[in-house]
Every structure is written in C-alpha cells, then in structure tokens.
Design a protein around this motif. Structure first.
Motif, PDB file in Angstrom:
ATOM      1  N   SER A 184      12.794  47.892 -77.552  1.00 23.99           N
ATOM      2  CA  SER A 184      11.818  46.915 -78.037  1.00 23.99           C
ATOM      3  C   SER A 184      12.476  45.731 -78.738  1.00 23.99           C
ATOM      4  N   TRP A 185      13.702  45.934 -79.239  1.00 27.93           N
ATOM      5  CA  TRP A 185      14.430  44.884 -79.942  1.00 27.93           C
ATOM      6  C   TRP A 185      14.727  43.677 -79.063  1.00 27.93           C
ATOM      7  N   ILE A 186      14.688  43.843 -77.751  1.00 27.97           N
ATOM      8  CA  ILE A 186      15.156  42.774 -76.881  1.00 27.97           C
ATOM      9  C   ILE A 186      14.135  41.650 -76.736  1.00 27.97           C
ATOM     10  N   LEU A 187      12.873  41.910 -77.085  1.00 29.17           N
ATOM     11  CA  LEU A 187      11.832  40.890 -77.054  1.00 29.17           C
ATOM     12  C   LEU A 187      11.536  40.431 -78.477  1.00 29.17           C
ATOM     13  N   PRO A 188      10.831  39.327 -78.665  1.00 29.98           N
ATOM     14  CA  PRO A 188      10.605  38.802 -80.017  1.00 29.98           C
ATOM     15  C   PRO A 188      10.044  39.840 -80.972  1.00 29.98           C
ATOM     16  N   ALA A 189      10.599  39.879 -82.188  1.00 28.66           N
ATOM     17  CA  ALA A 189      10.212  40.896 -83.173  1.00 28.66           C
ATOM     18  C   ALA A 189       8.750  40.786 -83.564  1.00 28.66           C
ATOM     19  N   GLY A 190       8.193  39.584 -83.521  1.00 24.77           N
ATOM     20  CA  GLY A 190       6.797  39.409 -83.901  1.00 24.77           C
ATOM     21  C   GLY A 190       5.830  39.999 -82.904  1.00 24.77           C
ATOM     22  N   SER A 191       6.310  40.219 -81.675  1.00 29.72           N
ATOM     23  CA  SER A 191       5.463  40.811 -80.633  1.00 29.72           C
ATOM     24  C   SER A 191       6.258  41.873 -79.885  1.00 29.72           C
ATOM     25  N   PRO A 192       6.640  42.959 -80.561  1.00 29.88           N
ATOM     26  CA  PRO A 192       7.491  43.963 -79.923  1.00 29.88           C
ATOM     27  C   PRO A 192       6.831  44.578 -78.687  1.00 29.88           C
ATOM     28  N   MET A 193       7.610  44.669 -77.631  1.00 27.42           N
ATOM     29  CA  MET A 193       7.180  45.276 -76.372  1.00 27.42           C
ATOM     30  C   MET A 193       6.197  44.412 -75.582  1.00 27.42           C
ATOM     31  N   LYS A 194       5.866  43.217 -76.060  1.00 32.50           N
ATOM     32  CA  LYS A 194       4.904  42.375 -75.338  1.00 32.50           C
ATOM     33  C   LYS A 194       5.615  41.636 -74.215  1.00 32.50           C
ATOM     34  N   CYS A 195       5.190  41.882 -72.994  1.00 34.89           N
ATOM     35  CA  CYS A 195       5.786  41.253 -71.821  1.00 34.89           C
ATOM     36  C   CYS A 195       4.847  40.198 -71.263  1.00 34.89           C
ATOM     37  N   THR A 196       5.371  39.018 -71.024  1.00 33.38           N
ATOM     38  CA  THR A 196       4.569  37.933 -70.487  1.00 33.38           C
ATOM     39  C   THR A 196       5.117  37.424 -69.161  1.00 33.38           C
ATOM     40  N   SER A 197       6.055  38.147 -68.582  1.00 33.39           N
ATOM     41  CA  SER A 197       6.589  37.808 -67.263  1.00 33.39           C
ATOM     42  C   SER A 197       7.175  39.079 -66.655  1.00 33.39           C
ATOM     43  N   PRO A 198       7.323  39.117 -65.324  1.00 31.32           N
ATOM     44  CA  PRO A 198       8.012  40.262 -64.725  1.00 31.32           C
ATOM     45  C   PRO A 198       9.403  40.468 -65.304  1.00 31.32           C
ATOM     46  N   ALA A 199      10.087  39.360 -65.635  1.00 32.38           N
ATOM     47  CA  ALA A 199      11.435  39.483 -66.203  1.00 32.38           C
ATOM     48  C   ALA A 199      11.418  40.294 -67.493  1.00 32.38           C
ATOM     49  N   ASP A 200      10.413  40.081 -68.342  1.00 34.09           N
ATOM     50  CA  ASP A 200      10.305  40.847 -69.587  1.00 34.09           C
ATOM     51  C   ASP A 200      10.176  42.340 -69.292  1.00 34.09           C
ATOM     52  N   VAL A 201       9.347  42.668 -68.305  1.00 41.54           N
ATOM     53  CA  VAL A 201       9.143  44.073 -67.937  1.00 41.54           C
ATOM     54  C   VAL A 201      10.450  44.689 -67.464  1.00 41.54           C
ATOM     55  N   TYR A 202      11.127  44.001 -66.558  1.00 43.50           N
ATOM     56  CA  TYR A 202      12.376  44.535 -66.022  1.00 43.50           C
ATOM     57  C   TYR A 202      13.442  44.649 -67.106  1.00 43.50           C
ATOM     58  N   MET A 203      13.503  43.653 -67.997  1.00 45.04           N
ATOM     59  CA  MET A 203      14.513  43.673 -69.056  1.00 45.04           C
ATOM     60  C   MET A 203      14.306  44.865 -69.986  1.00 45.04           C
ATOM     61  N   LEU A 204      13.059  45.136 -70.347  1.00 43.52           N
ATOM     62  CA  LEU A 204      12.781  46.294 -71.195  1.00 43.52           C
ATOM     63  C   LEU A 204      13.200  47.584 -70.508  1.00 43.52           C
ATOM     64  N   LEU A 205      12.799  47.744 -69.254  1.00 42.93           N
ATOM     65  CA  LEU A 205      13.103  48.980 -68.536  1.00 42.93           C
ATOM     66  C   LEU A 205      14.603  49.149 -68.338  1.00 42.93           C
ATOM     67  N   LYS A 206      15.302  48.072 -67.980  1.00 49.44           N
ATOM     68  CA  LYS A 206      16.731  48.163 -67.722  1.00 49.44           C
ATOM     69  C   LYS A 206      17.543  48.379 -68.998  1.00 49.44           C
ATOM     70  N   SER A 207      17.000  47.956 -70.146  1.00 46.10           N
ATOM     71  CA  SER A 207      17.724  48.101 -71.410  1.00 46.10           C
ATOM     72  C   SER A 207      17.447  49.427 -72.100  1.00 46.10           C
ATOM     73  N   SER A 208      16.602  50.236 -71.521  1.00 47.43           N
ATOM     74  CA  SER A 208      16.174  51.480 -72.159  1.00 47.43           C
ATOM     75  C   SER A 208      16.949  52.688 -71.654  1.00 47.43           C
ATOM     76  N   ASP A 209      17.309  53.563 -72.576  1.00 49.64           N
ATOM     77  CA  ASP A 209      17.841  54.876 -72.202  1.00 49.64           C
ATOM     78  C   ASP A 209      16.716  55.871 -71.957  1.00 49.64           C
ATOM     79  N   PHE A 210      15.588  55.675 -72.653  1.00 48.66           N
ATOM     80  CA  PHE A 210      14.497  56.652 -72.576  1.00 48.66           C
ATOM     81  C   PHE A 210      13.958  56.824 -71.157  1.00 48.66           C
ATOM     82  N   ILE A 211      13.840  55.704 -70.418  1.00 51.96           N
ATOM     83  CA  ILE A 211      13.168  55.794 -69.117  1.00 51.96           C
ATOM     84  C   ILE A 211      14.016  56.504 -68.065  1.00 51.96           C
ATOM     85  N   SER A 212      15.303  56.722 -68.360  1.00 52.48           N
ATOM     86  CA  SER A 212      16.149  57.423 -67.388  1.00 52.48           C
ATOM     87  C   SER A 212      15.629  58.830 -67.117  1.00 52.48           C
ATOM     88  N   HIS A 213      14.912  59.409 -68.073  1.00 50.74           N
ATOM     89  CA  HIS A 213      14.317  60.732 -67.885  1.00 50.74           C
ATOM     90  C   HIS A 213      13.430  60.763 -66.654  1.00 50.74           C
TER      91      HIS A 213
END
Length: 345
Positions: free
Chosen positions: A122-151
């Motif tokens: 969640s740190w990778i997007l603006p702190a004022g709106s954690p986890m808020k995605c406003t483009s496909p790039a935001d979605v992909y960046m969150l997923l690619k930067s996460s260890d949790f989703i590897s499960h």
C-alpha cells in the motif's frame, strides 16, 4: 466439512472444496447486498499469471503508468544483475479496459486476487489514499509489488494442508482479479470474527494500534452486541459452506451495523490477531463466548514496534522519485551520489 473429533483439535479438517468456498467469487454473490461493491474479472489469462509471477516490478504496455518503476530500479537497490530479467513484453488491452470501466463506475478501486490483497504494498500509492487505484497501472503496480498475492498464484500454496481429494474430479482453480470500490476506511472499525462449529466465539480488532474509545465499557458492549446481531441476522443461517470459518467486517460510524469485507478459512494461514488459536479452542467450549479483544494500551506488544508494517517490502520514496524517466546507468550514478551526500552530512 467433516465433524470435529472429540479431542477438539486446534484446526478442523480442511478440504479443497472448503478452501474454494472462501475465494471471493464464491461468497460475494450471496452477500453482495451487505458487502462493498465489487467487480470480479475471471478467469484471468495464463499470460497475466505469468506476468504477476515474473521477477521484478514493471508495467504492461499501454497501462498508463504514473510511476516509472522498473526492474532496473529493483536490480540496483537489491544488487541483482540486470541480466536476471528476461525482457518479456506484456500487454493486456482487454483487461486494461475492464479495469478502467470499474474505476469509472466506482471512482477508484482497490484490488485483490481470489484470497489475498496487496496490503503489504500500500505504501507505493499516495499515503492520503492508500490502495486507491485510478488507472490499470496502479492496479498492476500494487499487485507486482506485493509478496502477499504470491499465495494465490500457486495451487500448492492455495491448497496447502488440505486433505487428499476424494475420487471425484476436483473443481478447477481459476485465478481472478477483484476490483472493490475504494473508500477511506477508519481502521479502528475493522474487526475479525471467528466462528467454530457454527458458534461465534471471538472478535478481534484488526488494526494493531491503540484506540482509546474502543476500551470504553459502553463502546465495547455496543461493538460486541452489534457484531453478534449482525452475524445472527446476516451470516449464521446463510453461510452454508462449512461450520468453522473466519470473517472480516467493517462497522459503520455509529457502530450499529456492518459490511462484510471478507471470509477466510479457519486455518493457520489466517492471522488470529489478538487471539491465539489455543485461546480460540478454549473459547469454543466456554459459556462466555464471544469474547471481544482490542488493543488495551499504548504499551501493548502489538503497538510497541517502531518499524512500519511490511517494511521489508518498501523502497525509499527518494529512489522512487529519482527513478522517473532515468535509464539504469543514469539512475545508478545519481543514486550513488545521493548516498555519498547523505553519509557526508
């Protein structure tokens, strides 16, 4: 799920079908009216799974990236060789269009896969709106930067600890992307609830920070009563997958009602938070259940850690900013200069 043994084991048996009952697309249709608005995209292509599983953090072409954060950046910081990235190009125009449609409908989304959300990124997007995605790039960046989703990417992980399947053909596992309407959430109102053999036994605060108002006796009684009533009216007779499970809710501001956030297996993979599973086993036979637990002081072990959550996953903000538009050699030189300057200061 088969009935529990008289010995009252710590965890009841878990089957493949039990686990699949907890993936988002399995439970959301029945509880959509009391959950957060969501869009499920399923099944995802083999190429998208490969992209998520590929080394490094990079964006598919055409996803309108807002940050230029590449495998090269991670290679410099981690000391890896740039040759480790295969250079495969990915593009998902149809998926991009589906994500943009959900963003337009919800005015921002937060993503997850079948079971896991990328909270650790969640740190990778603006702190004022954690986890808020406003483009496909935001979605992909969150997923690619996460260890949790590897499960969710590996079936062996998904069905780890399950009893061997019976002779019948098991239901196939298909990766799904869930886009949930983004809200600014008060974390003090997020709770995790534990049900064993059809009986609500424990309720835990999810955010591990101290909130004074949660420790007020009147507030505690209100929370306990609201959760019990919500479960009895909205879940108890409708969750028919297995009698032992965990569910997460978000209370309304007045603490009188709730929305379902997620369901989880009653298994070691699900964090028991302020309980231990030994505590929960004892509560399963207690006449005092359900028990509510909240962080009761600022010196509670859960809040005395100085390091931020998921620190191991973070990149310095300065590195993120300096990487914008720079090739690997230019960035490496600039990053080294900044480190030297910091040491001199």
């Amino acid at each position: 799920m088969s009935s529990e043994e008289p010995s009252n084991p710590l965890f009841p048996p878990l089957t493949r079908d039990n686990v699949l009952a907890f993936q988002f697309s399995s439970w959301y249709p029945k509880f959509r009216q009391i959950s957060i608005k969501s869009t499920v995209i399923r099944p995802l292509s083999k190429e998208f799974r490969e992209y998520l599983d590929a080394d490094g953090v990079f964006l598919p072409e055409g996803s309108e990236d807002q940050y230029v954060l590449t495998t090269a950046l991670y290679s410099v910081i981690d000391g890896d060789s740039d040759d480790s990235h295969p250079g495969t190009k990915y593009a998902f125009p149809e998926l991009d269009a589906q994500i943009r449609q959900a963003i337009a409908e919800y005015d921002g989304v937060f993503p997850k896969l079948n079971f896991s959300s990328p909270r650790d990124a969640s740190w990778i997007l603006p702190a004022g709106s954690p986890m808020k995605c406003t483009s496909p790039a935001d979605v992909y960046m969150l997923l690619k930067s996460s260890d949790f989703i590897s499960h969710d990417l590996d079936e062996e992980n998904v069905f780890d600890g399950c009893e061997p399947p019976s002779g019948s053909q098991p239901e196939p596992y298909a990766l799904e992307l869930v886009l949930r309407k983004w809200y600014s959430v008060d974390p003090s109102r997020e709770l995790r609830c534990f049900v064993r053999q059809g009986r609500l036994i424990g309720i835990s605060q999810r955010d591990m920070n101290y909130y004074e108002y949660l420790n007020e006796p009147d507030t505690s009684r209100r929370v306990l009563g609201s959760v019990r009533e919500f479960w009895e009216q909205n879940i108890k007779g409708k969750w028919d997958k297995c009698p032992t499970y965990v569910f997460d809710i978000l209370l309304t501001r007045d603490l009188s009602r709730a929305h379902i956030v997620d369901f989880n297996p009653y298994a070691p993979r699900t964090d028991s938070l302020l309980f231990t599973y030994e505590d929960l086993r004892q509560l399963a036979t207690s006449s005092h259940a359900p028990e509510l637990r909240v962080v009761d002081s600022r010196s509670h072990p859960a809040v005395t850690r100085n390091a931020p959550a998921n620190q191991h996953n973070m990149l310095p903000l300065e590195a993120l900013q300096m990487s914008n538009g720079l090739d690997i050699d230019t960035f490496a030189g600039k990053w080294e200069e900044e480190i030297k300057k910091t040491l001199e200061d």
